[in-house]
Design a protein around this motif. Structure first.
Motif, mmCIF file in Angstrom:
data_model
loop_
_atom_site.group_PDB
_atom_site.id
_atom_site.type_symbol
_atom_site.label_atom_id
_atom_site.label_comp_id
_atom_site.label_asym_id
_atom_site.label_seq_id
_atom_site.Cartn_x
_atom_site.Cartn_y
_atom_site.Cartn_z
ATOM 1 N N HIS A 33 0.836 -1.197 0.000
ATOM 2 C CA HIS A 33 0.000 0.000 0.000
ATOM 3 C C HIS A 33 0.878 1.256 0.000
ATOM 4 C CE1 HIS A 33 -2.618 3.166 1.660
ATOM 5 N NE2 HIS A 33 -3.554 2.546 0.950
ATOM 6 N N ALA A 34 1.921 1.267 0.799
ATOM 7 C CA ALA A 34 2.831 2.424 0.851
ATOM 8 C C ALA A 34 3.536 2.618 -0.490
ATOM 9 C CB ALA A 34 3.849 2.243 1.969
ATOM 10 N N ALA A 35 3.974 1.532 -1.112
ATOM 11 C CA ALA A 35 4.636 1.633 -2.415
ATOM 12 C C ALA A 35 3.667 2.117 -3.479
ATOM 13 C CB ALA A 35 5.220 0.280 -2.809
ATOM 14 N N GLN A 36 2.434 1.626 -3.422
ATOM 15 C CA GLN A 36 1.427 2.072 -4.383
ATOM 16 C C GLN A 36 1.144 3.554 -4.200
ATOM 17 O OE1 GLN A 36 -2.313 0.013 -4.038
ATOM 18 N NE2 GLN A 36 -2.869 0.489 -6.140
ATOM 19 N N GLU A 37 1.062 4.001 -2.970
ATOM 20 C CA GLU A 37 0.822 5.415 -2.709
ATOM 21 C C GLU A 37 1.977 6.264 -3.225
ATOM 22 O OE1 GLU A 37 -0.004 8.064 1.175
ATOM 23 O OE2 GLU A 37 -1.418 6.437 0.776
ATOM 24 N N LEU A 38 3.206 5.798 -3.014
ATOM 25 C CA LEU A 38 4.361 6.530 -3.540
ATOM 26 C C LEU A 38 4.333 6.596 -5.058
ATOM 27 C CD1 LEU A 38 7.285 5.240 -1.291
ATOM 28 C CD2 LEU A 38 6.399 7.573 -1.407
ATOM 29 N N ALA A 39 3.832 5.546 -5.688
ATOM 30 C CA ALA A 39 3.816 5.491 -7.143
ATOM 31 C C ALA A 39 2.681 6.306 -7.756
ATOM 32 C CB ALA A 39 3.710 4.041 -7.603
ATOM 33 N N LEU A 40 1.603 6.549 -7.003
ATOM 34 C CA LEU A 40 0.414 7.165 -7.591
ATOM 35 C C LEU A 40 -0.008 8.488 -6.964
ATOM 36 C CD1 LEU A 40 -1.723 3.926 -8.000
ATOM 37 C CD2 LEU A 40 -0.307 5.064 -9.716
ATOM 38 N N ILE A 41 0.604 8.877 -5.865
ATOM 39 C CA ILE A 41 0.220 10.101 -5.157
ATOM 40 C C ILE A 41 1.397 11.067 -5.144
ATOM 41 C CG2 ILE A 41 -0.591 11.068 -2.963
ATOM 42 C CD1 ILE A 41 -2.659 9.268 -4.363
ATOM 43 N N ASP A 42 1.120 12.321 -5.471
ATOM 44 C CA ASP A 42 2.146 13.357 -5.422
ATOM 45 C C ASP A 42 2.484 13.641 -3.964
ATOM 46 O OD1 ASP A 42 3.712 15.603 -6.609
ATOM 47 O OD2 ASP A 42 2.287 16.773 -5.413
ATOM 48 N N GLY A 43 3.726 13.514 -3.611
ATOM 49 C CA GLY A 43 4.150 13.668 -2.219
ATOM 50 C C GLY A 43 3.947 15.054 -1.647
ATOM 51 N N LEU A 44 4.042 16.081 -2.460
ATOM 52 C CA LEU A 44 3.916 17.447 -1.967
ATOM 53 C C LEU A 44 2.463 17.846 -1.739
ATOM 54 C CD1 LEU A 44 5.220 20.194 -1.281
ATOM 55 C CD2 LEU A 44 4.997 20.774 -3.712
ATOM 56 N N PRO A 48 -3.536 12.854 -6.551
ATOM 57 C CA PRO A 48 -3.023 11.863 -7.504
ATOM 58 C C PRO A 48 -1.969 12.493 -8.411
ATOM 59 C CG PRO A 48 -5.412 11.740 -7.365
ATOM 60 C CD PRO A 48 -4.992 12.947 -6.573
ATOM 61 N N ASN A 49 -0.983 11.690 -8.812
ATOM 62 C CA ASN A 49 0.065 12.211 -9.694
ATOM 63 C C ASN A 49 -0.292 11.954 -11.155
ATOM 64 O OD1 ASN A 49 0.706 9.524 -10.251
ATOM 65 N ND2 ASN A 49 2.535 9.512 -8.987
ATOM 66 N N ARG A 50 0.588 12.332 -12.029
ATOM 67 C CA ARG A 50 0.343 12.219 -13.474
ATOM 68 C C ARG A 50 -0.008 10.793 -13.878
ATOM 69 N NH1 ARG A 50 3.044 15.490 -17.941
ATOM 70 N NH2 ARG A 50 2.266 14.487 -19.815
ATOM 71 N N ARG A 51 0.693 9.821 -13.341
ATOM 72 C CA ARG A 51 0.450 8.424 -13.705
ATOM 73 C C ARG A 51 -1.000 8.033 -13.419
ATOM 74 N NH1 ARG A 51 4.521 5.617 -11.004
ATOM 75 N NH2 ARG A 51 5.801 5.923 -12.812
ATOM 76 N N VAL A 55 -4.168 7.146 -16.021
ATOM 77 C CA VAL A 55 -4.958 5.914 -15.905
ATOM 78 C C VAL A 55 -6.451 6.256 -15.883
ATOM 79 C CG1 VAL A 55 -5.547 4.012 -14.338
ATOM 80 C CG2 VAL A 55 -3.151 4.536 -14.819
ATOM 81 N N ALA A 56 -6.811 7.264 -15.090
ATOM 82 C CA ALA A 56 -8.217 7.687 -15.019
ATOM 83 C C ALA A 56 -8.686 8.234 -16.361
ATOM 84 C CB ALA A 56 -8.391 8.735 -13.918
ATOM 85 N N LEU A 57 -7.849 9.021 -17.021
ATOM 86 C CA LEU A 57 -8.210 9.567 -18.334
ATOM 87 C C LEU A 57 -8.451 8.459 -19.349
ATOM 88 C CD1 LEU A 57 -5.911 12.671 -18.818
ATOM 89 C CD2 LEU A 57 -8.368 12.591 -19.181
ATOM 90 N N GLU A 58 -7.597 7.475 -19.348
ATOM 91 C CA GLU A 58 -7.742 6.364 -20.279
ATOM 92 C C GLU A 58 -9.065 5.633 -20.031
ATOM 93 O OE1 GLU A 58 -5.174 2.443 -21.530
ATOM 94 O OE2 GLU A 58 -4.115 4.194 -20.769
ATOM 95 N N ARG A 59 -9.376 5.362 -18.769
ATOM 96 C CA ARG A 59 -10.616 4.667 -18.405
ATOM 97 C C ARG A 59 -11.838 5.506 -18.776
ATOM 98 N NH1 ARG A 59 -9.921 4.529 -13.158
ATOM 99 N NH2 ARG A 59 -11.206 6.364 -12.848
ATOM 100 N N GLU A 60 -11.812 6.789 -18.417
ATOM 101 C CA GLU A 60 -12.957 7.659 -18.685
ATOM 102 C C GLU A 60 -13.100 7.962 -20.176
ATOM 103 O OE1 GLU A 60 -15.303 8.280 -16.600
ATOM 104 O OE2 GLU A 60 -14.228 7.301 -14.980
ATOM 105 N N PHE A 61 -11.998 8.010 -20.897
ATOM 106 C CA PHE A 61 -12.074 8.228 -22.344
ATOM 107 C C PHE A 61 -12.755 7.040 -23.011
ATOM 108 C CE2 PHE A 61 -10.681 8.481 -26.707
ATOM 109 C CZ PHE A 61 -10.808 9.835 -26.978
ATOM 110 N N ALA A 62 -12.411 5.835 -22.576
ATOM 111 C CA ALA A 62 -13.077 4.634 -23.118
ATOM 112 C C ALA A 62 -14.574 4.677 -22.824
ATOM 113 C CB ALA A 62 -12.436 3.375 -22.542
ATOM 114 N N ALA A 63 -14.951 5.112 -21.637
ATOM 115 C CA ALA A 63 -16.369 5.240 -21.289
ATOM 116 C C ALA A 63 -17.039 6.318 -22.136
ATOM 117 C CB ALA A 63 -16.524 5.547 -19.805
ATOM 118 N N ALA A 64 -16.325 7.401 -22.422
ATOM 119 C CA ALA A 64 -16.878 8.480 -23.257
ATOM 120 C C ALA A 64 -17.126 7.976 -24.677
ATOM 121 C CB ALA A 64 -15.938 9.682 -23.260
#
Length: 187
Positions: A33-44, A48-51, A55-64
């Motif tokens: 969980h900590a590693a996933q948070e480091l990979a997906l959450i902006d520390g400052l 959520p970070n760019r990655r 991922v959300a854009l790709e999912r929501e674009f497919a739904a659109a």
């Protein structure tokens, strides 16, 4: 007659092994969980970070593409380099954190807003038409403008783009929002 001492030793050993495995599983779960948070959450900013935004854009674009509404808003803090240069990086970090809190407070649970890089933020708004997205962006911009920083006011520009059939990829949708952002900055 069973050897009770031996049976108790075996049961105790199994119990100790089971507790050890459970403890190890819990530690691994926490570390994952900590590693996933480091990979997906902006520390400052804690957003959520760019990655994760992509991922959300790709999912929501497919739904659109299947008929769901999708609008994207890109925010950029105006003259942010001057804040860092004149006020110092600690003030720049504080500015990013303030904006992130405002953005997070105004983002509905089913949507996602994240830090896209530097002083740029993106909101992915599902089932949102362009007018509602403009209202959302204006509310965020107004709240940031009304927030007094130690050195004065920090303004933000925003660009809004709504999914149009046949766009092809979320990158094209982001490109439309980016062009709208630069029109706003130049205006």
């Amino acid at each position: 007659e069973p050897n009770w001492t031996l049976l108790m030793a075996i049961v105790s050993a199994y119990l100790a092994v089971s507790i050890g495995i459970a403890t190890l599983a819990e530690v691994l779960h926490r570390e994952r969980h900590a590693a996933q948070e480091l990979a997906l959450i902006d520390g400052l900013t804690g957003l959520p970070n760019r990655r994760l935004v992509e991922v959300a854009l790709e999912r929501e674009f497919a739904a659109a593409e299947r008929g769901r509404g999708l609008t994207v808003v890109i925010f950029d803090l105006d003259h942010f380099k001057q804040v860092n240069d004149q006020q110092g990086h600690a003030s720049g970090d504080m500015t990013l954190q303030v904006f992130a809190r405002i953005l997070a407070t105004n983002t509905r649970t089913e949507n996602l807003s994240g830090r896209f890089g530097g002083e740029e933020f993106v909101s992915v708004l599902r089932d949102t038409d362009a007018d509602s997205a403009v209202n959302f962006a204006q509310r965020v911009l107004d709240q940031m403008r009304d927030r007094r920083m130690r050195w004065g006011t920090q303004t933000v520009s925003a660009g809004v783009a709504h999914y149009q059939k046949g766009m092809g990829s979320f990158e094209l949708l982001l490109g439309e929002a980016d062009r709208a952002l630069y029109r706003a900055k130049n205006g």
